[in-house]
Design a protein around this motif. Structure first.
Motif, PDB file in Angstrom:
ATOM      1  N   MET A   1      17.379  67.754  29.929  1.00  0.00           N
ATOM      2  CA  MET A   1      16.509  67.080  30.840  1.00  0.00           C
ATOM      3  C   MET A   1      15.065  67.822  30.510  1.00  0.00           C
ATOM      4  O   MET A   1      14.025  66.962  30.534  1.00  0.00           O
ATOM      5  N   ARG A   2      15.116  69.071  30.575  1.00  0.00           N
ATOM      6  CA  ARG A   2      13.882  69.765  30.623  1.00  0.00           C
ATOM      7  C   ARG A   2      13.112  69.431  29.364  1.00  0.00           C
ATOM      8  O   ARG A   2      13.329  69.784  28.288  1.00  0.00           O
ATOM      9  N   GLY A   3      11.908  68.846  29.755  1.00  0.00           N
ATOM     10  CA  GLY A   3      10.774  68.686  28.744  1.00  0.00           C
ATOM     11  C   GLY A   3      11.481  67.613  28.017  1.00  0.00           C
ATOM     12  O   GLY A   3      10.247  67.163  26.957  1.00  0.00           O
ATOM     13  N   ASN A   4      12.352  66.674  28.271  1.00  0.00           N
ATOM     14  CA  ASN A   4      12.643  65.349  27.175  1.00  0.00           C
ATOM     15  C   ASN A   4      12.048  64.332  28.261  1.00  0.00           C
ATOM     16  O   ASN A   4      12.738  64.142  29.234  1.00  0.00           O
ATOM     17  N   ASP A   5      10.875  63.669  27.835  1.00  0.00           N
ATOM     18  CA  ASP A   5      10.538  62.622  28.706  1.00  0.00           C
ATOM     19  C   ASP A   5      11.467  61.294  28.518  1.00  0.00           C
ATOM     20  O   ASP A   5      11.030  60.561  29.677  1.00  0.00           O
ATOM     21  N   GLU A   6      12.588  61.300  28.073  1.00  0.00           N
ATOM     22  CA  GLU A   6      13.385  60.246  27.825  1.00  0.00           C
ATOM     23  C   GLU A   6      14.520  60.278  28.712  1.00  0.00           C
ATOM     24  O   GLU A   6      15.232  59.405  29.042  1.00  0.00           O
ATOM     25  N   LEU A   7      14.965  61.531  29.286  1.00  0.00           N
ATOM     26  CA  LEU A   7      15.868  61.968  29.993  1.00  0.00           C
ATOM     27  C   LEU A   7      15.552  62.353  31.404  1.00  0.00           C
ATOM     28  O   LEU A   7      15.101  63.524  31.614  1.00  0.00           O
ATOM     29  N   ASN A   8      15.643  61.484  32.472  1.00  0.00           N
ATOM     30  CA  ASN A   8      14.855  61.573  33.581  1.00  0.00           C
ATOM     31  C   ASN A   8      16.002  61.611  34.880  1.00  0.00           C
ATOM     32  O   ASN A   8      15.458  61.517  35.901  1.00  0.00           O
ATOM     33  N   ALA A   9      17.120  61.114  34.680  1.00  0.00           N
ATOM     34  CA  ALA A   9      18.041  61.026  35.847  1.00  0.00           C
ATOM     35  C   ALA A   9      19.400  61.511  35.659  1.00  0.00           C
ATOM     36  O   ALA A   9      20.390  61.501  34.460  1.00  0.00           O
ATOM     37  N   LEU A  10      20.195  62.114  36.542  1.00  0.00           N
ATOM     38  CA  LEU A  10      21.230  62.685  36.461  1.00  0.00           C
ATOM     39  C   LEU A  10      22.010  62.353  37.682  1.00  0.00           C
ATOM     40  O   LEU A  10      21.795  62.493  38.885  1.00  0.00           O
ATOM     41  N   VAL A  11      23.285  62.145  37.429  1.00  0.00           N
ATOM     42  CA  VAL A  11      24.267  61.792  38.390  1.00  0.00           C
ATOM     43  C   VAL A  11      25.379  62.847  38.280  1.00  0.00           C
ATOM     44  O   VAL A  11      26.003  63.019  37.378  1.00  0.00           O
TER      45      VAL A  11
END
Lengths: 338, 338
Positions: free
Chosen positions: A91-101
């Motif tokens: 997720m770090r630094g990747n603007d397309e990956l913004n949510a974690l469950v």
């Protein structure tokens, strides 16, 4: 398409409930894509059994689990094959990956979120915000429920602003009734932090602040949001949950006590089950870590598949409604810290 | 003969329940003498209806009530015709008058106790210690439940020592299981105050310290004493009480929902009433203000006559077992404050 990372390790019933819940969410929401983290072979095997829409699925092999016995800050730095480590790394630094469950280690989730992803600009500390059922079939949000055991008035004010926007945008509550957890309802009650926070909340025109509240009214349905430090919030949430569960246990013991009570229970079965369902935290999703630079949802460690589904939909709604941007915008209007 | 002052003003059902409860205590305990404070004419009239043993009764005319709307510190200094003002005035410096039972303004009771009577030598701050019913038909004490919203580790250690002696001497629990309220059970959990308190309690050989506890287990029956600051303790007590009452309300609504559920309720009536009785705080007396130079018992504002009776018997037991001397002795062995 909104991409959501789903940690399949760390819960009491993982990975089964995590995978099942995710597949339920995928089937109902064509706009969601899931990236599973965990043991690739296990996940693939389970997904093939569940008739999963594989075109919206990715699997990242991360076989290690961060358990409650691991020291969170150490584990999140050094357990490089763990699902949570890999999730934050991706997720770090990747603007397309913004949510974690995840329903894994709360400590590791907070540590990873803060250390690897960072906060929304201006946020002093992120806060956990779960919701609890209320007696009038509604729900109430608690912020902070345990991320920060020591809080000042500035933090509590930020918790109120963030959770207020969360309720407005993802639960469609136009003017959430915001209350401050205290030892009495009068404005002058409590310690210095509470007295100062009362003034800050009362002066904030963006909030529908209804004053101090006592924990006895937490699930009465009078409030939409309870603002508190993480220590008191944790005591509140667990006391309500524990008391309701103990009452249900006692009730069950009463029902099965003898032939007469068993007869009575037969007549009441359907309605009592409804009571139990209503108190079931599995129907209410997870807690969101408000103020984090990405959307992080934490489910109960012992949660079921339906909870994971709700958690994923929560993450989806938060992303779709641009909650993080709205918080950023709102916080930028606060006076800077002295 | 142990003399106990009984405030007849300030509760929701005062003076009736106070007078009735006191007469019940007088009849059952030949070694108790009661000094009533309140409206003399009203008290005399009520006593004459209740077949009261008048040879062990005194009445002090004090017609004014300190209400929740009065500022406690002001009222306790200036409302000279109030029952609480007169009670403290009488007890101050009189070695024969050492115990007070009231269900009036909590703030005024604490203010009067601290300002007029003072503390046991070495005690930093007195603390409220009520008991709550547990699910295994026992009870658990909470200290502090709200007298001190801000506490340090030294105070929490003193609360543990005082409440431990209280349970040993007046409830005959040989080795009370003492736990520290925290956000998790691990020793390193919580803020600095909690971490330091954990060390102090663990090192104190006079205590059977069983570690940290979470609020969800408060009424499980696993603990005899929960040590906490007054803010968290207040949140805990009111959350447990509120949740149990809300559950009972919901249950009642379920029972009266339709003909079928009403039928079921008929079979269960006796056992459900027992459940309700068991959760009834009226059966458990009041909170004692531990560390005060005299014995102060505070009943719930809305308590019944039976609670006042229990409160008076609590005061009697505390005096008979010389709890204040034992606390004085134990505190004298603590290292002095830095």
């Amino acid at each position: 398409m909104i991409k959501i990372l789903v940690d399949t390790l760390g819960g009491d019933h993982s990975p089964d409930v995590n995978i099942q819940g995710a597949v339920m969410a995928l089937k109902e929401n064509p706009d969601i894509k899931i990236i599973f983290l965990g043991d690739e072979a296990v996940i693939s095997e389970k997904l093939s059994q569940l008739n999963c829409p594989m075109e919206r699925v990715e699997i990242v092999h991360a076989p290690d689990e961060i358990s409650c016995n691991d020291k969170p800050t150490d584990a999140i730095r050094h357990k490089t094959q763990s699902s949570l480590y890999k999730a934050f790394e991706m997720m770090r630094g990747n603007d397309e990956l913004n949510a974690l469950v995840s329903n894994g280690s709360t400590g590791a989730i907070i540590a990873g979120s803060v250390l690897r992803l960072g906060r929304i600009h201006g946020i002093k500390r992120p806060a956990f915000c779960p919701v609890m059922p209320t007696m009038n079939q509604g729900m109430v949000a608690i912020c902070d429920s345990g991320a920060n055991v020591e809080c000042d008035d500035y933090m509590l004010h930020q918790f109120a602003i963030m959770a207020n926007l969360y309720l407005q945008k993802t639960y469609n509550i136009e003017k959430p009734r915001v209350a401050l957890l205290n030892v009495g309802v009068e404005p002058e009650k409590g310690d210095t932090v509470r007295k100062n926070t009362y003034q800050l909340l009362a002066a904030d025109k963006t909030l529908n602040f209804v004053g101090n509240m006592e924990s006895r009214d937490a699930i009465s349905g009078k409030y939409d949001l309870i603002v508190c430090d993480g220590f008191a919030g944790n005591v509140l949430c667990k006391a309500v949950e524990g008391s309701c569960l103990e009452m249900l246990k006692l009730l069950k013991a009463t029902f099965t006590k003898n032939l007469k009570t068993k007869m009575g229970a037969l007549f009441l079965k359907k309605d009592i089950m409804r009571l139990k369902d209503f108190m079931d935290y599995n129907n209410y999703g997870g807690g969101v870590l408000l103020g984090c630079a990405k959307t992080i949802i934490k489910g109960h460690g012992s949660c079921k598949a339906i909870t994971i589904k709700h958690c994923i939909e929560q993450a989806y709604n938060i992303e779709k409604n641009h909650l993080r941007n709205l918080i950023d915008e709102a916080i930028s209007h606060m006076p800077a810290l002295a």
